[in-house]
Design a protein around this motif. Sequence first.
Motif, mmCIF file in Angstrom:
data_model
loop_
_atom_site.group_PDB
_atom_site.id
_atom_site.type_symbol
_atom_site.label_atom_id
_atom_site.label_comp_id
_atom_site.label_asym_id
_atom_site.label_seq_id
_atom_site.Cartn_x
_atom_site.Cartn_y
_atom_site.Cartn_z
ATOM 1 N N VAL A 94 21.244 29.222 37.638
ATOM 2 C CA VAL A 94 20.319 30.109 36.921
ATOM 3 C C VAL A 94 18.881 29.634 37.135
ATOM 4 C CG1 VAL A 94 19.580 30.975 34.663
ATOM 5 C CG2 VAL A 94 22.022 30.701 35.159
ATOM 6 N N LEU A 95 18.670 28.340 36.970
ATOM 7 C CA LEU A 95 17.338 27.760 37.151
ATOM 8 C C LEU A 95 16.824 28.022 38.566
ATOM 9 C CD1 LEU A 95 15.163 25.984 35.705
ATOM 10 C CD2 LEU A 95 16.244 24.009 36.820
ATOM 11 N N ALA A 96 17.690 27.873 39.556
ATOM 12 C CA ALA A 96 17.303 28.103 40.952
ATOM 13 C C ALA A 96 16.930 29.556 41.196
ATOM 14 C CB ALA A 96 18.436 27.684 41.881
ATOM 15 N N TYR A 97 17.691 30.481 40.617
ATOM 16 C CA TYR A 97 17.382 31.907 40.761
ATOM 17 C C TYR A 97 15.977 32.218 40.242
ATOM 18 C CZ TYR A 97 22.288 33.120 41.821
ATOM 19 O OH TYR A 97 23.530 33.248 42.392
ATOM 20 N N VAL A 98 15.633 31.625 39.091
ATOM 21 C CA VAL A 98 14.317 31.881 38.509
ATOM 22 C C VAL A 98 13.225 31.200 39.336
ATOM 23 C CG1 VAL A 98 12.864 31.641 36.453
ATOM 24 C CG2 VAL A 98 15.323 32.082 36.205
ATOM 25 N N ALA A 99 13.458 29.956 39.723
ATOM 26 C CA ALA A 99 12.451 29.195 40.462
ATOM 27 C C ALA A 99 12.088 29.850 41.793
ATOM 28 C CB ALA A 99 12.957 27.774 40.697
ATOM 29 N N THR A 100 13.066 30.466 42.433
ATOM 30 C CA THR A 100 12.820 31.100 43.734
ATOM 31 C C THR A 100 12.354 32.545 43.606
ATOM 32 O OG1 THR A 100 15.176 31.687 43.876
ATOM 33 C CG2 THR A 100 14.483 29.629 44.922
ATOM 34 N N ASN A 122 8.449 37.315 26.078
ATOM 35 C CA ASN A 122 9.331 37.070 24.942
ATOM 36 C C ASN A 122 10.679 37.732 25.213
ATOM 37 O OD1 ASN A 122 9.006 39.886 24.307
ATOM 38 N ND2 ASN A 122 7.079 39.347 23.286
ATOM 39 N N PHE A 123 11.614 37.553 24.302
ATOM 40 C CA PHE A 123 12.949 38.131 24.482
ATOM 41 C C PHE A 123 12.943 39.663 24.514
ATOM 42 C CE2 PHE A 123 14.467 33.865 23.416
ATOM 43 C CZ PHE A 123 15.545 33.738 24.288
ATOM 44 N N PRO A 124 12.239 40.357 23.619
ATOM 45 C CA PRO A 124 12.247 41.822 23.670
ATOM 46 C C PRO A 124 11.777 42.391 24.999
ATOM 47 C CG PRO A 124 11.415 41.092 21.554
ATOM 48 C CD PRO A 124 11.527 39.862 22.412
ATOM 49 N N ASP A 125 10.915 41.680 25.707
ATOM 50 C CA ASP A 125 10.425 42.166 27.002
ATOM 51 C C ASP A 125 11.546 42.309 28.029
ATOM 52 O OD1 ASP A 125 7.872 42.349 26.089
ATOM 53 O OD2 ASP A 125 7.132 40.534 27.088
ATOM 54 N N LEU A 126 12.651 41.606 27.835
ATOM 55 C CA LEU A 126 13.747 41.640 28.813
ATOM 56 C C LEU A 126 14.346 43.040 28.925
ATOM 57 C CD1 LEU A 126 15.645 38.309 27.962
ATOM 58 C CD2 LEU A 126 13.856 38.689 29.683
ATOM 59 N N ALA A 127 14.234 43.814 27.891
ATOM 60 C CA ALA A 127 14.820 45.160 27.889
ATOM 61 C C ALA A 127 13.859 46.216 28.431
ATOM 62 C CB ALA A 127 15.258 45.538 26.479
ATOM 63 N N THR A 128 12.631 45.839 28.750
ATOM 64 C CA THR A 128 11.647 46.808 29.241
ATOM 65 C C THR A 128 11.780 47.007 30.750
ATOM 66 O OG1 THR A 128 9.938 45.141 29.690
ATOM 67 C CG2 THR A 128 10.070 46.045 27.447
ATOM 68 N N ASP A 129 11.096 48.038 31.246
ATOM 69 C CA ASP A 129 11.151 48.349 32.682
ATOM 70 C C ASP A 129 10.416 47.307 33.525
ATOM 71 O OD1 ASP A 129 12.576 50.617 32.115
ATOM 72 O OD2 ASP A 129 10.818 51.947 32.079
ATOM 73 N N ARG A 130 9.595 46.491 32.923
ATOM 74 C CA ARG A 130 8.869 45.460 33.682
ATOM 75 C C ARG A 130 9.809 44.413 34.255
ATOM 76 N NH1 ARG A 130 5.842 45.559 29.010
ATOM 77 N NH2 ARG A 130 6.428 43.419 28.474
ATOM 78 N N VAL A 131 10.916 44.204 33.591
ATOM 79 C CA VAL A 131 11.871 43.164 34.007
ATOM 80 C C VAL A 131 13.039 43.814 34.732
ATOM 81 C CG1 VAL A 131 13.448 41.371 33.209
ATOM 82 C CG2 VAL A 131 11.206 41.663 32.111
ATOM 83 N N GLY A 132 13.274 43.367 35.982
ATOM 84 C CA GLY A 132 14.361 43.948 36.766
ATOM 85 C C GLY A 132 15.682 43.205 36.631
ATOM 86 N N LYS A 133 15.676 41.889 36.874
ATOM 87 C CA LYS A 133 16.911 41.106 36.844
ATOM 88 C C LYS A 133 16.749 39.880 35.949
ATOM 89 C CE LYS A 133 18.485 42.407 41.484
ATOM 90 N NZ LYS A 133 18.873 41.918 42.834
ATOM 91 N N VAL A 134 17.812 39.576 35.211
ATOM 92 C CA VAL A 134 17.824 38.415 34.321
ATOM 93 C C VAL A 134 19.094 37.614 34.598
ATOM 94 C CG1 VAL A 134 17.847 37.619 31.932
ATOM 95 C CG2 VAL A 134 16.557 39.685 32.548
ATOM 96 N N ALA A 135 18.941 36.320 34.854
ATOM 97 C CA ALA A 135 20.097 35.469 35.177
ATOM 98 C C ALA A 135 20.573 34.694 33.954
ATOM 99 C CB ALA A 135 19.739 34.492 36.294
ATOM 100 N N ILE A 136 21.897 34.662 33.793
ATOM 101 C CA ILE A 136 22.528 33.806 32.791
ATOM 102 C C ILE A 136 23.797 33.230 33.423
ATOM 103 C CG2 ILE A 136 21.638 35.200 30.881
ATOM 104 C CD1 ILE A 136 24.491 36.281 30.467
ATOM 105 N N GLY A 137 24.321 32.176 32.849
ATOM 106 C CA GLY A 137 25.580 31.633 33.335
ATOM 107 C C GLY A 137 26.735 32.568 33.023
#
Length: 269
Positions: free
Chosen positions: A189-195, A137-152
């Motif tokens: 962005v889609l490519a970054y996530v897919a790879t 979910n969105f709140p998980d993006l701020a946790t230590d489990r998530v390292g990098k998040v791509a946006i335009g």
Amino acid sequence: MMNRRYFTILLALGTALSAIACGSPASVTNLPAPQTSKPTVELTVSVAASAQDAMADIQLAYQEVAPQVTITYNFGSSGSLAQQIAQGAPVDVYLSASPQWMDDLVTKGQILAGSRHDLLQNSLVLVVPQSNVKASNFPDLATDRVGKVAIGEPESVPAGRYAKETLTSLGLFEAMQAKLVFAKDVRQVLAYVATGNVDAGLVYATDAQLSDQVQQIAIAPADTHTPIIYPVAVMQDSAVPDAAIAFVDFLSGDTATAIFQDYGFGRAD
């Protein structure tokens, strides 16, 4: 002395030749009319990257009804395309993923009066790699489990601006500054996530459904960002405005609407 019969033959022959030379009805009316073909028309259409797959199918459909029209697409972020047009790029039709950039061209006097209208709508979703899920979910993006998040890139990519608005509205944007990876357009962005180069990304719903290497885990609430509307218009400096208007009209018709819906777009109206 000339034989009378011989003189009569010569006289008849001369009369026939005169009729042909003068284009008498008897000699001309039965000839087939020359065949004329419609002149070829070339259209240059600048399109937001998120619509490129649908527009490829629309190009094929349009060839069925207007075979004399050749379409050349220029895909990219809406902001980059608008800047190219503002700098004099020869473009006939512009389809933007954001009213903001269309407004900018209107202000600069580059849109043909009366040709602009809202064509499509979309939604923003959170996606993660299919094989390595670190957020649900969105709140998980701020946790230590998530390292990098791509946006335009928010300044030039509408999907990036919508993403920034959503993260800000959810109270996450400032906390995620060190994690954000900015892309040149939503397809990157889609490519970054897919790879798997990033742990998550924000893309349009229409992009998410194109890849089996990502999975959608959340939809950005509609009240967290401005409406995602795709306006289309004919450029003021188009060398073939009639052909450009006809193509824009086709984009609003039943055939094009069905194609857009197949790719997940909704009608703006």
